[in-house]
Design an enzyme around this catalytic site. Structure first.
Site, mmCIF file in Angstrom:
data_model
loop_
_atom_site.group_PDB
_atom_site.id
_atom_site.type_symbol
_atom_site.label_atom_id
_atom_site.label_comp_id
_atom_site.label_asym_id
_atom_site.label_seq_id
_atom_site.Cartn_x
_atom_site.Cartn_y
_atom_site.Cartn_z
ATOM 1 N N GLU A 1 0.830 -1.215 0.000
ATOM 2 C CA GLU A 1 0.000 0.000 0.000
ATOM 3 C C GLU A 1 0.863 1.262 0.000
ATOM 4 O OE1 GLU A 1 -3.222 -0.024 2.844
ATOM 5 O OE2 GLU A 1 -3.300 2.164 2.887
ATOM 6 N N LYS B 1 -7.259 -0.662 11.721
ATOM 7 C CA LYS B 1 -6.672 -1.141 10.443
ATOM 8 C C LYS B 1 -5.449 -0.303 10.106
ATOM 9 C CE LYS B 1 -6.186 -1.461 5.789
ATOM 10 N NZ LYS B 1 -5.372 -0.644 4.890
ATOM 11 N N ASP C 1 4.185 -14.503 11.901
ATOM 12 C CA ASP C 1 2.797 -14.930 11.685
ATOM 13 C C ASP C 1 1.900 -13.718 11.988
ATOM 14 O OD1 ASP C 1 0.284 -15.973 11.743
ATOM 15 O OD2 ASP C 1 0.782 -17.707 12.980
ATOM 16 N N HIS D 1 -2.285 10.127 -0.812
ATOM 17 C CA HIS D 1 -2.459 8.855 -1.528
ATOM 18 C C HIS D 1 -2.347 9.067 -3.025
ATOM 19 C CE1 HIS D 1 -4.782 6.075 1.463
ATOM 20 N NE2 HIS D 1 -3.532 6.264 1.779
HETATM 21 C C1 MEV Z 1 -5.823 3.201 5.183
HETATM 22 O O1 MEV Z 1 -5.103 2.067 4.822
HETATM 23 C C2 MEV Z 1 -5.791 3.415 6.681
HETATM 24 C C3 MEV Z 1 -6.652 4.551 7.191
HETATM 25 O O2 MEV Z 1 -8.003 4.399 6.750
HETATM 26 C C4 MEV Z 1 -6.594 4.521 8.701
HETATM 27 C C5 MEV Z 1 -7.565 5.449 9.403
HETATM 28 O O3 MEV Z 1 -8.616 5.790 8.835
HETATM 29 O O4 MEV Z 1 -7.260 5.771 10.575
HETATM 30 C C6 MEV Z 1 -6.190 5.885 6.674
#
Ligand code: MEV
Length: 442
Positions: A89, A278, A294, A391
């Site tokens: 990513e 995430k 792992d 991004h």
């Molecule tokens: C993207 O991979 C991760 C984010 O969505 C995390 C977040 O929203 O805190 C930018």
């Protein structure tokens, strides 16, 4: 933690390497004595041989590559470190590095690991008298621990081994539950520098027949739990408010307030907490993948831990106190630096060396520190200009390369795309053609 330092004293040895090309970047690591020149060629794509892969999994066809890089600007417990990161990513490495720089201004990240205790579960069914069984198991706990440790001399000599037992009772969930009550025995094992799955699973299988004798029941599952709430790492960091916004110191307080609001959103709401976490795992997993760990086990444990109070919530939280934005996170992190892929994968060995990882705690602290920085990077972008600008700038580089830009053309085309705010293949092609025409013009 230290006080606000000057730019000069805050310089990380690898600071600014994003401005170098790939080979100059490698040279910088060599010059800083962090890697040997030959060693870094494992990142040319030939890290793990097809023969090794064939020994590791079934039906192997070969190996599979990911971009590998380093997160920079990290200072952890007063030591400058880089984080090996393998991830597809865009902007994850950049965001972690930038946020780590902000945290340096507050003295760096403090990290602390608990003892490396991993828990194995033995499920006992059809136990005729659970109270009596529990008393019998408790009374025999020393014998059971001795039995578990019997064939693990290396681990016990290193100070590890089975430490204690815990008993749990699981009643049927309701009238439709098809299975009767269970007694579950938790075997708590100090696994030292191992991830622990093999040793703990073996110990569970070893003690299960004796647990059947003692309880009068029958043992079914004998396996570790990935909810490693006894093997956690805690990381803390802070950023001086006037450093949060690169361009305008006065905007720092507003940005910090935005980060706190984002944090509280994730603390209150599982939908937001999932995305918040995430983002943290973007950083944690990238380190774990590079280090041959792992990462599925860590993912499962982290999310279960996030729900430990009965509601899924944020792993990291941010607050403003005085002149600082403070962040803190605790998460379970079972990693190992002995055996397994660590032994056979040359890329993993190089990654561990780059990250100054000698023990499992070194690795857990590094991964968690990157996770905290990653979260700060994401929240800072989300609370400020939004995440898409960064991004898209990185995406533009991919698009430029896809339509045939090479060398300096890639930067020139992606810059032109950012200026035009157009991020699609047609725009990339058009801007590349224009650039080439301009450069060809007398
Ligand atoms: C993207 O991979 C991760 C984010 O969505 C995390 C977040 O929203 O805190 C930018």
């Amino acid at each position: 933690m230290g006080t606000k330092g000057s730019e000069a004293e805050d310089q990380h040895p690898m600071s600014g390497i994003h401005r170098l090309d790939l080979s100059a970047r490698r040279q910088r690591l060599v010059d800083a004595d962090m890697a040997d020149p030959d060693e870094l060629s494992v990142f040319d794509g030939a890290g793990l041989s097809a023969e090794s892969a064939d020994r590791m999994i079934e039906n192997a066809l070969g190996t599979f590559s990911l971009p590998a890089g380093i997160g920079v600007n990290l200072r952890i417990n007063g030591v400058d470190r880089v984080a090996p990161m393998a991830i597809e990513e865009p902007s994850v490495v950049a965001a972690a590095s930038h946020a780590a720089k902000l945290l340096r201004h507050g003295g760096g990240i403090e990290a602390h690991c608990s003892e490396p205790i991993v828990v194995g579960q033995v499920q006992l069914l059809d136990v005729p008298d659970p109270d009596r069984a529990e008393r019998a198991i408790q009374a025999a706990s020393l014998e059971l621990l001795h039995l578990a440790n019997q064939n693990h001399r290396r681990l016990t000599a290193a100070g590890g081994g089975a430490r204690s037992l815990e008993l749990r009772r699981l009643e049927p969930l309701g009238p439709d539950d098809p299975v009767g009550p269970m007694v579950v025995v938790h075997l708590q094992v100090d696994v030292r520098d191992a991830m622990g799955a093999n040793v703990v699973n073996t110990m569970c299988e070893t003690v299960a027949p004796r647990l059947e004798d003692l309880s009068g029941g029958r043992a079914r599952l004998r396996i570790l739990t990935n909810l490693c709430d006894h093997r956690t790492v805690t990381v803390r960091g802070r950023v001086p408010l006037d450093r949060l916004d690169r361009r305008e110191a006065a905007r720092g307080s507003d940005l910090a307030q935005g980060i706190v609001e984002a944090s509280v959103f994730a603390e209150r709401d599982p939908y937001r907490a999932t995305t918040h976490n995430k983002g943290i795992m973007n950083g944690v997993d990238a380190v774990l993948v590079a280090a041959g760990q792992d990462w599925r086990a860590v993912e499962a444990g982290a999310h279960a831990y996030a729900a430990r109070n009965g509601r899924y919530a944020a792993l990291a939280r941010w607050r403003v106190t005085g002149e600082y934005l403070h962040g803190e996170m605790t998460l379970p992190l079972a990693v190992g630096v002995v055996g397994g892929v660590v032994k056979v994968h040359p890329g993993v060995r190089t990654a561990l060396r780059l990250g100054r990882v000698r023990t499992a705690s070194d690795l857990a602290e590094l991964a968690a520190a990157v996770g905290l920085a990653q979260n700060l990077g994401a929240l800072r972008a989300l609370a400020g200009d939004g995440i898409q600008a960064g991004h898209m700038r990185l995406h533009a580089r991919n698009l430029a390369a896809e339509v045939g830009a090479v060398g300096s053309e890639i930067d020139a085309v992606s810059r032109a795309m950012a200026e035009a705010r157009q991020y699609d293949r047609d725009a990339a092609q058009r801007l590349l053609n224009r650039l080439r025409n301009e450069r060809a013009a007398p």
